[in-house]
Design an enzyme around this catalytic site. Structure first.
Site, mmCIF file in Angstrom:
data_model
loop_
_atom_site.group_PDB
_atom_site.id
_atom_site.type_symbol
_atom_site.label_atom_id
_atom_site.label_comp_id
_atom_site.label_asym_id
_atom_site.label_seq_id
_atom_site.Cartn_x
_atom_site.Cartn_y
_atom_site.Cartn_z
ATOM 1 N N GLN A 237 0.830 -1.206 0.000
ATOM 2 C CA GLN A 237 0.000 0.000 0.000
ATOM 3 C C GLN A 237 0.865 1.257 0.000
ATOM 4 O O GLN A 237 0.387 2.331 -0.306
ATOM 5 C CB GLN A 237 -0.911 0.008 1.232
ATOM 6 N N ARG A 384 -9.395 -0.191 7.442
ATOM 7 C CA ARG A 384 -10.404 0.703 6.856
ATOM 8 C C ARG A 384 -10.818 1.810 7.823
ATOM 9 O O ARG A 384 -11.993 2.079 8.048
ATOM 10 C CB ARG A 384 -11.626 -0.081 6.400
ATOM 11 N N CYS A 385 -9.811 2.393 8.441
ATOM 12 C CA CYS A 385 -10.078 3.565 9.266
ATOM 13 C C CYS A 385 -8.767 4.316 9.387
ATOM 14 O O CYS A 385 -7.738 3.849 8.942
ATOM 15 C CB CYS A 385 -10.589 3.190 10.646
ATOM 16 N N GLU A 760 -13.062 5.171 4.397
ATOM 17 C CA GLU A 760 -13.124 4.514 5.706
ATOM 18 C C GLU A 760 -14.440 4.766 6.433
ATOM 19 O O GLU A 760 -14.788 4.024 7.342
ATOM 20 C CB GLU A 760 -11.998 5.037 6.608
HETATM 21 O O1 CDP Z 1 -7.140 6.691 0.387
HETATM 22 P P1 CDP Z 1 -8.295 5.952 -0.227
HETATM 23 O O2 CDP Z 1 -8.270 5.901 -1.708
HETATM 24 O O3 CDP Z 1 -8.515 4.613 0.394
HETATM 25 O O4 CDP Z 1 -9.643 6.729 0.224
HETATM 26 P P2 CDP Z 1 -10.386 8.021 -0.309
HETATM 27 O O5 CDP Z 1 -9.466 9.161 -0.463
HETATM 28 O O6 CDP Z 1 -11.540 8.207 0.604
HETATM 29 O O7 CDP Z 1 -10.906 7.649 -1.754
HETATM 30 C C1 CDP Z 1 -11.613 6.470 -2.068
HETATM 31 C C2 CDP Z 1 -12.227 6.645 -3.453
HETATM 32 O O8 CDP Z 1 -13.376 7.520 -3.346
HETATM 33 C C3 CDP Z 1 -11.280 7.287 -4.463
HETATM 34 O O9 CDP Z 1 -11.472 6.754 -5.747
HETATM 35 C C4 CDP Z 1 -11.704 8.738 -4.407
HETATM 36 O O10 CDP Z 1 -11.377 9.466 -5.546
HETATM 37 C C5 CDP Z 1 -13.221 8.635 -4.203
HETATM 38 N N1 CDP Z 1 -13.714 9.851 -3.530
HETATM 39 C C6 CDP Z 1 -14.589 10.718 -4.178
HETATM 40 O O11 CDP Z 1 -15.035 10.415 -5.286
HETATM 41 N N2 CDP Z 1 -14.974 11.899 -3.566
HETATM 42 C C7 CDP Z 1 -14.534 12.212 -2.323
HETATM 43 N N3 CDP Z 1 -14.894 13.350 -1.736
HETATM 44 C C8 CDP Z 1 -13.682 11.322 -1.635
HETATM 45 C C9 CDP Z 1 -13.263 10.157 -2.277
#
Ligand code: CDP
Length: 806
Positions: A237, A384-385, A760
């Site tokens: 990761q 997942r947090c 998360e």
């Molecule tokens: O770090 P990780 O990718 O696990 O988590 P994240 O930043 O929460 O994003 C997860 C997915 O959700 C990604 O594909 C982000 O682009 C999308 N996302 C989104 O569409 N809009 C947001 N405000 C936050 C995340």
């Protein structure tokens, strides 16, 4: 402009930028089975490694005899701690400032600990040879109970630390003590309790669970003796961190290590750290001069790689009799297993646990966490947090329900009364966190209206009366949870890992024809980064998302970053992407001004072009400007159109949500059925609503698994009794309830596009919501707290304890 000229809105829609439910581009390869995972890597002359593991939870290793194993045809070598000592690799540093045995050195400290590494021509031969390694053990007393770890006479887990009075985080209180960490104001909290009208106190246990990604941890190490270079493909990761740590451990110069994380089948925190299997594969490749693949099986993954939670939280809440919270205290014992291999920012040994005051306006609060060693596998990752937020959210959300029950108030009404109000943002909590933005009451009101909360409570009341009259054997529970997440680690003033500040990066290169590539320090494990980062660029630069390639996971090409976990990608790399775009746009504007023979300030941006203010017929599109960047730049300007941004966020982002769940419980079988689950999330600006919904579905499914059945359980002898999917509950589509999703949008004021993380959130909010629903079903019978997991047997037992089977 004639009727055929597309409007700005039509041009914007074509870009598939932010807010668009763009289909996931990576799925084209995934649904056709064309993903490229570590197991797809096959190199010429590749060998296979497999690990001999301890059957004991705690034992002295008297002798290891590898003769028979080494004699098996096809076996190339067998490595033990003695071999590793010759290259100074018998122990390795952990991310938490501890050291960990790579292979058993004198003792084994948990069941299935790595003891020897067999290298063979095939995976099957390696597995056969593992059975032939003869190890003589002398069993030692075992302790798997963290509450007993610091008692007199408890078995000493870490003899290597026997004489160390200081750990990575200060003084140690006991030979099994790792650290003490506290936050908040103890005196203020104690004073609030001294004058409280009402108080509650409960021991809330978040059991040990496991992220169990479908693809287990694995790697291929290939050492080129001629060049002195190591290439390491793996399920990482955080590839750059693996390269830096790998270089520090192996002393191979960092530029001679190439770390590549190909497609990854789920991580959830499990694939952040370094495992003994990686070190063994690297040493094996150096020793044999051939590439070596190491792949875990399911039992190895569940029983030895990073677990999550195992927090034992003694929580107290103080309130006035009309239902205002006045104080919070929490003493926690954190079970870290045999080595402290937690994945937290260095300064935060208990992670961001001090977000435990949750979404409520607590005037005073204090928490103290003691980390301890036990005979269990190491880990303690943010499954997942974001670094212990899930534990905090579970604890405060159960505590709020218990207090509401004591006050005789409805749990939603009690929350509503204590939620931080919109006008209080930016809000500084009693623990010192500054919540960036929120509109909690609107979210909870919307949730309650959407499920018709009042009607549900009326139905529950009628059912309870029918139950008391003996007309039904079914109980109805309504779970309410309101959570605040803290994601986007993180600001370098607060967050580093082993001294590396937790910024992240994006490098964007626009090609002459207006397509481009964006490389990042994060690494998707299924979150759809290839789709969503391109959407940010589409909106920022006015180029179609389809014309942007997104690449992650190769340390040779990606700018340095700390990787993907704790929903940090959007808050940190999403911001870096927008900032890099803005550098490119600023240059494009200068080129446009030159071409249109106007001053920069006379131009305005319109979706995909710069146009002359007051004369919109005169414009240059971004595609034209990309071409110009390579042959018509203003005198003195460098050609090309690219930018890099390393983004050090000024603050975390604080997504939040209001969840409501309805369960029906048959008290004679203990079976519970989730009738409804409604999840409202606020993650600020939404980049791709479809991906967000998918993230919520996935996270809620994991939360359902955790709350309703998961536990990595050890018996008193240190045997892990839940090391396969026969015993460890992994929900499938058959058990999984239907999810109703909803949202509000409260942008982050400090993020360039206002986005907060979301991945998360459903796990953080989902677990307490399920647990509150089960507990709520029994509350009218005088039950205050039933521990997770709420599997049918335990639910039956809860009913039995209340005398319902008499
Ligand atoms: O770090 P990780 O990718 O696990 O988590 P994240 O930043 O929460 O994003 C997860 C997915 O959700 C990604 O594909 C982000 O682009 C999308 N996302 C989104 O569409 N809009 C947001 N405000 C936050 C995340």
């Amino acid at each position: 402009m004639n009727d055929m000229t597309p409007t700005s809105a039509e041009r914007a829609a074509k870009l598939e930028g932010m807010g668009c439910k763009r289909k996931r581009v990576e799925d084209i390869r995934f649904v056709q089975g064309k993903g490229s995972y570590v197991d797809d890597i096959k190199l010429s002359g590749m060998l296979y490694g497999d690990l001999v593991r301890s059957p004991h939870g705690h034992a002295r290793v008297k002798k290891i005899d590898t003769t028979k194993a080494a004699a098996l045809p096809g076996v190339v070598a067998v490595i033990t701690a003695e071999t590793l000592k010759t290259v100074n690799l018998a122990w390795m540093p952990t991310l938490a400032g501890d050291t960990q045995m790579v292979l058993a050195d004198g003792k084994v400290l948990f069941q299935n600990q790595e003891v020897a590494f067999v290298i063979a021509e095939s995976r099957e031969t390696a597995a056969d040879a593992v059975e032939l390694v003869e190890v003589e053990y002398e069993p030692l007393p075992v302790n798997v109970d963290p509450l007993k770890a610091m008692t007199d006479g408890a078995p000493m887990i870490r003899e290597d630390l026997k004489d160390k009075t200081d750990g990575a985080h200060g003084k140690r209180k006991h030979y099994n003590h790792i650290f003490s960490w506290q936050a908040g104001d103890k005196a203020a909290a104690d004073a609030a309790f001294a004058k409280a009208d009402v108080t509650i106190k409960e021991m809330i246990v978040y059991p040990r669970v496991h992220p169990c990604p479908l693809e287990t941890c694995q790697c291929v190490a290939s050492f080129d003796k001629i060049k002195g270079e190591l290439t390491l493909w793996g399920t990482f990761q955080a590839p750059h961190v693996i390269r830096t740590v790998g270089s520090l451990i192996s002393k191979i110069p960092e530029h001679k290590i190439h770390v590549i994380a190909p497609d990854i089948g789920g991580g959830f925190g499990n694939k952040v750290g370094a495992y003994p299997g990686y070190i063994c594969a690297i040493v094996a490749s150096i020793v044999t001069g051939r590439p070596v693949k190491w792949t875990e099986d399911r039992i190895e993954n569940l029983s030895t790689t990073a677990f999550a939670r195992d927090f034992h939280m003694d929580v107290e809440v103080a309130a006035t009799k009309d239902g205002r919270v006045t104080g919070l205290r929490c003493y926690t014992i954190a079970d870290h297993g045999a080595f402290d291999a937690c994945a937290n920012a260095t300064k935060w040994p208990a992670g961001l646990f001090s977000i435990i005051s949750g979404s409520y306006d607590f005037p005073a609060a204090h928490c103290l966490v003691d980390g301890v060693y036990t005979n269990k596998a190491p880990g303690g990752v943010a499954y997942r947090c974001s670094f212990r937020v899930t534990e905090a959210a579970y604890c405060i959300e159960r505590a709020m329900d218990i207090m509401a029950q004591k006050l005789g108030m409805d749990p939603a009404e009690f929350r509503m009364k204590n939620l931080i109000r919109r006008e209080q943002f930016p809000y500084t909590s009693a623990f010192g966190w500054q919540y960036d933005s929120g509109d909690y009451q609107t979210a909870l009101n919307k949730a309650m209206e959407s499920v018709d909360y009042k009607k549900l409570r009326e139905e529950q009341k009628a059912k309870r009366e029918a139950f008391k009259r003996g007309e039904t054997r079914e109980l109805m529970g309504i779970g309410v949870a309101f959570f605040t997440e803290i994601v986007g680690a993180g600001p370098s003033r607060a967050c580093d890992i082993l001294g590396i500040a937790m910024f992240d990066s994006a490098e964007i290169r626009i090609h002459p024809t207006g397509s481009g590539i964006c490389r990042l320090g994060t690494k998707s494990q299924g979150q759809g980064h290839e789709t969503t980062y391109a959407q940010i660029i589409a909106t920022e630069l006015g180029l179609p998302a389809d014309s942007i390639t997104v690449e992650e996971g190769n340390t040779d090409t990606a700018p340095y970053g700390l990787g993907t976990y704790g929903s940090r990608s959007t808050p940190v790399s999403g911001a870096a992407t927008a900032m890099a775009c803005r550098k490119i746009k600023a240059k494009a504007q200068m080129i446009a001004a030159y071409m249109l023979e106007v001053h920069d300030d006379d131009l305005e941006w319109d979706v995909d072009r710069f146009r002359v203010k007051g004369n919109p017929e005169r414009f240059k599109t971004m595609t034209e400007l990309a071409w110009a960047a390579y042959h018509e730049v203003p005198p003195g300007m460098e050609p090309g159109l690219e930018a890099i941004n390393y983004y050090d966020p000024p603050n975390f982002t604080y997504p939040f949500g209001a969840y409501i769940c309805v369960v029906d419980i048959d008290i004679d079988t203990g079976q519970s059925k989730v009738r409804r689950f409604y999840a409202l999330d606020d993650c600020g600006t939404r980049i791709n609503p479809m991906i967000i919904e998918g993230q919520i579905h996935g996270g809620l499914t994991e939360a359902f698994g955790i709350a309703m059945g998961q536990e990595i359980h050890y018996d008193a002898d240190g045997n892990v009794t839940t090391a396969s999917f026969l015993d460890y509950f992994l929900p499938t589509a058959v058990e999984t309830p239907h999810w109703e999703t909803d949202w509000t949008t409260t942008p982050s004021p400090h993020h360039p596009i206002g986005a907060k993380g979301v991945g998360e959130s459903p796990n953080v909010g989902g677990v307490p919501c399920f647990s509150n629903a089960i507990n709520d079903a029994f509350a009218f019978l005088g039950s205050t707290h039933i521990q997770m997991p709420h599997d049918h047997w335990r639910t039956w037992m809860a009913a039995d304890k209340l005398g319902l089977h008499a």
